[in-house]
Design a protein around this motif. Structure first.
Motif, short mmCIF file in Angstrom:
data_model
loop_
_atom_site.label_atom_id
_atom_site.label_comp_id
_atom_site.label_asym_id
_atom_site.label_seq_id
_atom_site.Cartn_x
_atom_site.Cartn_y
_atom_site.Cartn_z
N LYS A 5 -30.11 40.42 -55.30
CA LYS A 5 -29.13 40.47 -56.36
C LYS A 5 -30.23 41.46 -57.36
CE LYS A 5 -25.99 37.66 -54.83
NZ LYS A 5 -24.31 37.93 -54.65
N LEU A 9 -28.69 44.57 -59.79
CA LEU A 9 -28.33 44.60 -61.18
C LEU A 9 -28.73 46.03 -61.41
CD1 LEU A 9 -27.80 43.35 -63.71
CD2 LEU A 9 -29.80 42.09 -63.87
N ASN A 47 -24.85 44.05 -53.65
CA ASN A 47 -24.18 43.08 -54.03
C ASN A 47 -22.82 42.16 -53.05
OD1 ASN A 47 -24.00 40.59 -56.02
ND2 ASN A 47 -22.51 42.03 -57.04
#
Length: 61
Positions: A5, A9, A47
């Motif tokens: 994650k 990002l 993701n």
């Protein structure tokens, strides 16, 4: 937050930075727009695929 994650990002933030370079400067748009598209696609792919990994279960929040 899991490593996948955080990595997703970072890719999406790099994509936003490349788009900002295109908007606010007159640098090489032919380079930065495809770069932003690829970075965004990689971030979104990480993701999505990190959620589906495991025994068919989603990560608990």
């Amino acid at each position: 937050m899991r490593f996948a994650k955080i990595t997703a990002l970072v890719f999406c933030l790099a994509s936003l930075a490349a788009i900002a370079v295109c908007i606010f400067t007159d640098w090489n748009d032919g380079l930065y727009l495809p770069l932003a598209l690829c970075l965004s696609a990689v971030g979104n792919g990480i993701n999505v695929f990190s959620d589906n990994r495991g025994n068919g279960r989603r990560e608990e929040k």
